[in-house]
Scaffold this motif. Structure first.
Motif, short mmCIF file in Angstrom:
data_model
loop_
_atom_site.label_atom_id
_atom_site.label_comp_id
_atom_site.label_asym_id
_atom_site.label_seq_id
_atom_site.Cartn_x
_atom_site.Cartn_y
_atom_site.Cartn_z
N LEU A 505 49.53 58.28 83.32
CA LEU A 505 50.89 57.84 83.64
C LEU A 505 51.80 59.02 83.98
O LEU A 505 52.76 58.86 84.74
N ARG A 506 51.52 60.17 83.43
CA ARG A 506 52.33 61.34 83.78
C ARG A 506 52.15 61.69 85.25
O ARG A 506 53.08 62.12 85.92
N ASP A 507 50.94 61.48 85.79
CA ASP A 507 50.72 61.68 87.22
C ASP A 507 51.45 60.61 88.04
O ASP A 507 51.96 60.89 89.12
N VAL A 508 51.47 59.40 87.53
CA VAL A 508 52.20 58.32 88.22
C VAL A 508 53.67 58.67 88.32
O VAL A 508 54.28 58.55 89.39
N VAL A 509 54.25 59.11 87.22
CA VAL A 509 55.67 59.48 87.22
C VAL A 509 55.92 60.68 88.13
O VAL A 509 56.90 60.70 88.88
N ASP A 510 55.04 61.67 88.09
CA ASP A 510 55.23 62.85 88.93
C ASP A 510 55.14 62.53 90.41
O ASP A 510 55.68 63.27 91.25
N GLY A 511 54.48 61.44 90.77
CA GLY A 511 54.37 61.06 92.17
C GLY A 511 55.58 60.33 92.70
O GLY A 511 55.69 60.10 93.91
N ALA A 514 62.40 60.93 95.20
CA ALA A 514 63.80 61.01 94.77
C ALA A 514 64.52 59.68 94.86
O ALA A 514 65.53 59.46 94.18
N ASP A 515 64.03 58.78 95.69
CA ASP A 515 64.66 57.46 95.83
C ASP A 515 64.15 56.47 94.79
O ASP A 515 64.61 55.34 94.73
N GLY A 516 63.16 56.87 94.00
CA GLY A 516 62.63 56.00 92.96
C GLY A 516 61.34 55.30 93.30
O GLY A 516 60.84 54.51 92.50
N ALA A 517 60.77 55.58 94.47
CA ALA A 517 59.54 54.92 94.88
C ALA A 517 58.33 55.62 94.29
O ALA A 517 58.18 56.84 94.43
N PHE A 518 57.48 54.84 93.64
CA PHE A 518 56.17 55.35 93.25
C PHE A 518 55.29 55.43 94.50
O PHE A 518 55.68 55.03 95.59
N ARG A 519 54.09 55.96 94.31
CA ARG A 519 53.11 56.02 95.38
C ARG A 519 51.98 55.03 95.09
O ARG A 519 51.82 54.56 93.98
N VAL A 524 48.88 62.03 93.79
CA VAL A 524 49.15 61.74 95.20
C VAL A 524 48.20 62.56 96.06
O VAL A 524 48.24 63.79 96.06
N MET A 525 47.35 61.87 96.78
CA MET A 525 46.36 62.53 97.63
C MET A 525 46.04 61.58 98.77
O MET A 525 45.70 60.42 98.53
N ALA A 526 46.16 62.05 99.99
CA ALA A 526 45.79 61.32 101.20
C ALA A 526 46.79 60.22 101.56
O ALA A 526 46.91 59.88 102.72
N LEU A 527 47.50 59.65 100.59
CA LEU A 527 48.42 58.54 100.87
C LEU A 527 49.79 58.88 100.31
O LEU A 527 50.13 58.47 99.20
N ASP A 528 50.57 59.61 101.06
CA ASP A 528 51.90 60.01 100.59
C ASP A 528 52.93 59.07 101.21
O ASP A 528 53.68 59.42 102.11
N ARG A 529 52.94 57.84 100.70
CA ARG A 529 53.88 56.84 101.21
C ARG A 529 54.38 56.02 100.03
O ARG A 529 53.79 56.02 98.94
N GLU A 530 55.49 55.30 100.27
CA GLU A 530 56.02 54.45 99.22
C GLU A 530 55.01 53.39 98.83
O GLU A 530 54.30 52.84 99.67
#
Length: 895
Positions: A505-511, A514-519, A524-530
């Motif tokens: 979950l710490r990786d989830v939060v770190d991803g 600034a607008d609040g969107a998770f990945r 985050v690898m290969a798919l850097d999108r909301e």
């Protein structure tokens, strides 16, 4: 007596290397009588076990504390680095009897930046060997680092600790032997924020005089192939591996010696010529350097390392169970295809590697091992691996007996093809995964359902490796959020995954942006999108699940700001409260079959669910104004959902099974339309001759919603279904793990598109939560945390004559099971000390309920017996019970 057991410090038994400043110490309870509970406890901590008996030498003493808490947070003096703390818990029961006690220990790691003197070391890029074999895109193969450092000790030490990590994956060596049993350390985290280090007790491996500390370091997730990107991920992390380690040696006279990575180390390639997690490992035993990790006194052939970085960086002690080899699987069949080519069947789709014994091979004989999950006309089916070669090569040194076992790769396979080796191979499969304790069991009278449970469990083993991955065999293996959130309830039935999920979950939060969107994935690898709906919602759902299941308030508190930010992100971009904008890739009900659920129906339903969880979490954490705000938001979203998507006749837009399931499970229907919606759902299943259409998201809700709304008959029909699409269809066609898609292979269509077709993917196995929770009957009330208030609801039905489950909770062992015979039902339950239970006994005649052969109401621990919708509801204190009652069959109880 009531006894404590299962002592844990921060989710782990006897953790070696802990960096929590205020660790949580917890225990479970068992008792030999009913209605037992803890009345008080006391924790004491000391530097040595014997000091626990001397009040003058205690480092921390809580004193006797009244209450039923089974966890206490350290509030003693500041913890010191590299120090072992022994602790004891004493408990008195509710009658004041005791104390009964148990002991454990934890040891801190290096808690402060000043504790580290090590620097990152690696290979001089100018010395990168150009060796065969090249990769598919003609990048040069890169032999792992083979590092060594000789040092002298004046005497035999009394204590030795190795603190080590890598930008890559590593195996430590000391005086010619391997250190520890950890695999693929330090694992995969959001490396920009955290790199885990491991702690090893090496006291018994050290000697007076000359010693050698060594390590082999491969690319791993840091600089190898990750995901489906055709390139190595240098643009994400780094372009080459490096190593950081610190050996701390203590002597009897109180002196200390530290051997750390620095410019004085040397390195040279060894027999591993190339190693990659996805591609495989290439070993040429002719290049082995005998004694390289032993104290030879010579560095001949080695070259100086370079210092990559003098700053240790964001190091954290590994907080959960590491990856290990947990079992070996032997072949069930060998199929000889041509001379020197054999396909070995292990009988189980698994994740790991093979260990091959080679006898009397010629020098230079290259043995090639390929891996596959399934066969196609008797040959390996490899198309679904995409760019992952999944091929290991061993070039023999020649003569004698040689053993080949890759160390820095991992494959998903049931079958291996071994080329260029005569006779029956001497081979075993070695299973790897994060070593989460598998302490839950479910079994029943139906062999097909038992195989389903086995498939679910093996899928969890295979995909809980560093991250909760989507698949273990192809060029992906990413931590997809939706897959994890729908499977988390099942995972926590089978095993203790509290530490595993809390760390991820710490990786989830770190991803989160600034607008609040998770990945969609973490790290985050290969798919850097909301993130898409239901994918990003994992950042809300999983912390709440850890709170409900394990009572993990720390994980909830740590995630809460990001949970709020996610819901605010959705609200900000969807002011009409229909989630139609900023939906990322919007996968919908991924891989549903023969149906399409409208995406805005699904997304808005998840918007409501996340807002509700944020409100509930805020209440738990004492943010009452926030709770009020988000409860109001949830109500407004519900109203918008009903207004936009619910018809006056109880239909939900799209009229799909998943649409109805979401509306019913998330309470998004007016009360007067619930029955109509259930009927629409049931009609859809019946018109399809008891077949499902649900994908990843709907399938988790399918059986629970049907059972909870009086249609357990349909839930069981789906469970037992063996025609396509169903769990039974895959099992009937040889599945030993859960398939990614219902139509991964069909008799009418063969293999699905190789572009996406995993045969080991846990998502559709989320029905496992229902097997434990309703078929066997283990659940908790809606307000309970950590199984404090149990709701035991065994549900006979289908073609089952018995079912039972047991799982370890944070309070102790919970069990529930039932059997039917000769017009009676027998129900057995176990309630841990301090917990209470409501047991619903499905009976046609409440007056016939007995416990231990006597009228239930007269038995100790039975507090009330009263009629209920199921038949009889019994309130229980803790203990073990056996009930029996009249039973006329499931059909009389379904409606």
């Amino acid at each position: 007596m009531t006894h404590p057991y299962g002592l844990r410090t921060e989710h782990r038994a006897e953790p070696l290397g802990l960096d929590a400043a205020y660790p949580r110490l917890s225990w479970k309870l068992r008792a030999d009588r009913r209605a037992a509970a803890q009345g008080a406890y006391r924790l004491t901590v000391a530097a040595h076990p014997s000091d626990l008996d001397d009040p003058r030498r205690l480092l921390w003493d809580t004193g006797r504390r009244t209450g039923e808490d089974l966890e206490a947070t350290w509030d003693g003096p500041a913890l010191q680095s590299a120090t072992r703390y022994h602790w004891r818990v004493e408990i008195w029961d509710e009658r004041g009897e005791g104390p009964a006690s148990a002991q454990s220990w934890f040891e801190t790691g290096l808690l402060h930046r000043g504790d580290w003197s090590a620097v990152w070391i690696g290979r001089d890029p100018a010395r990168l060997p150009q060796v065969d074999p090249p990769t598919d895109d003609d990048e040069p193969s890169r032999p792992p680092l083979q590092l060594r450092r000789e040092f002298d000790l004046d005497s035999v030490p009394v204590r030795g600790r190795l603190y080590a990590t890598a930008r890559g994956v590593y195996e430590p060596r000391l005086n010619g032997g391997r250190v520890g049993d950890l695999e693929l350390s330090p694992g995969w985290t959001e490396y920009h924020h955290r790199i885990q280090y491991q702690t090893y007790d090496v006291t018994d491996l050290l000697r007076g005089g000359r010693n050698v500390l060594g390590a082999v370091v491969a690319d791993g997730w840091w600089s190898g192939y990750v995901g489906f990107d055709a390139r190595r991920p240098a643009q994400h992390y780094g372009d080459h591996p490096s190593f950081l380690a610190q050996l701390v040696v203590d002597f009897a006279d109180g002196s200390r010696q530290v051997i750390a990575t620095d410019a004085g180390w040397v390195e040279r390639p060894g027999e591993i010529r190339a190693a990659d997690l996805l591609m495989g490992e290439y070993v040429d035993a002719r290049h082995a350097v005998p004694g390289w990790d032993a104290p030879t006194g010579s560095n001949t052939g080695f070259a100086p390392v370079i210092v990559d970085d003098t700053e240790p960086g964001p190091l954290v002690a590994e907080p959960d169970q590491p990856i290990r080899v947990t079992r070996e699987i032997r072949p069930v069949a060998n199929h000889h295809r041509t001379s020197g080519r054999t396909i070995v069947d292990f009988g189980q789709n698994l994740v790991g590697r093979i260990r091959l014994t080679v006898r009397a091979a010629a020098a230079g004989q290259a043995i090639v091992v390929r891996h596959a999950e399934v066969l196609d006309n008797g040959e390996l089916y490899l198309d679904n691996l995409r760019r992952a070669d999944a091929t290991d090569v061993y070039v023999a040194a020649g003569g004698g007996t040689e053993v080949f076992e890759p160390r820095f790769t991992v494959h998903g396979f049931r079958y291996v093809e071994i080329n260029n080796l005569a006779g029956d191979p001497e081979v075993v499969a070695r299973v790897l995964h994060n070593d989460t304790p598998f302490d839950g069991t479910f079994e029943c009278s139906d062999s097909l359902v038992n195989q389903l449970q086995s498939n679910i469990t093996w899928g969890q083993r295979g995909n809980f490796l560093a991250v909760p991955s989507d698949c273990p065999q192809r060029d992906e293996r990413l931590g997809w959020l939706a897959d994890a959130q729908i499977f988390a309830p099942t995972a926590s039935r089978n095993a203790d995954v509290s530490g595993f999920f809390a760390r991820w979950l710490r990786d989830v939060v770190d991803g989160q942006d600034a607008d609040g969107a998770f990945r969609d994935v973490a790290p985050v690898m290969a798919l850097d999108r909301e993130a898409a709906p239901a994918w990003g919602d994992a950042g809300v759902i999983i912390p709440w699940h850890l709170w409900r299941c394990y009572g993990d308030r720390v994980a909830l508190e740590r995630s809460f700001p990001s949970m709020v930010a996610w819901v605010d992100h959705i609200r900000r971009h969807n002011p009409d409260l229909r989630w139609r904008h900023r939906t990322g890739n919007s996968y919908g009900d991924w891989l549903q079959v023969d149906a399409t659920t409208p995406r805005d129906v699904l997304s808005t339903a998840y918007f409501a669910r996340s807002a509700e969880i944020v409100a509930d979490a805020a209440e738990v954490l004492g943010h009452h104004d926030v709770a009020t705000e988000y409860r109001g938001l949830r109500g407004a979203i519900r109203a918008a959902f009903i207004d936009s998507y619910v018809g006056d006749d109880g239909t939900v837009d799209g009229s799909t099974q998943t649409g109805y399931l979401l509306a019913l499970a998330f309470d998004l229907l007016p009360a007067n339309l619930v029955r109509a919606a259930v009927d629409h759902l049931a009609a859809d299943i019946e018109k399809r001759e008891m077949r499902l259409t649900t994908g990843f998201l709907g399938v988790a809700l399918l059986c629970p919603v049907l059972a909870d709304h009086g249609r357990a008959d349909l839930a069981y029909a789906l469970l037992h279904q063996e025609e396509f699409p169903s769990w039974g269809y895959s099992i009937r066609n040889g599945a030993t793990t859960i398939w990614e898609r219902w139509d991964g292979w069909t008799q009418h269509g063969g293999f699905q598109s190789p572009a996406m077709n995993s045969f080991n993917h846990y998502s559709l196995g989320s029905v496992g939560d229902w097997l434990y929770g309703r078929v066997a009957g283990i659940d908790q009330t809606s307000t309970s945390v950590g199984y404090r208030e149990l709701l035991l609801r065994p549900l006979p039905g289908g073609r089952l004559s018995w079912a039972r489950a047991q799982q370890e909770t944070v309070r102790g062992t919970v069990a529930c099971g039932w059997s039917t015979r000769n017009g009676r039902i027998t129900v057995t339950v176990a309630v841990p000390p301090g917990s209470t239970a409501i047991l619903e006994i499905p009976t046609s005649d409440p007056a016939t309920v007995k416990e231990g052969g006597r009228p239930a109401a007269d038995q100790p621990g039975v507090r009330t017996v009263q009629p209920s919708a199921a038949g009889v509801a019994v309130q229980l204190a803790s203990g073990r019970y056996t009930f029996s009652a009249a039973y006329q069959g499931a059909e009389s109880l379904n409606h």
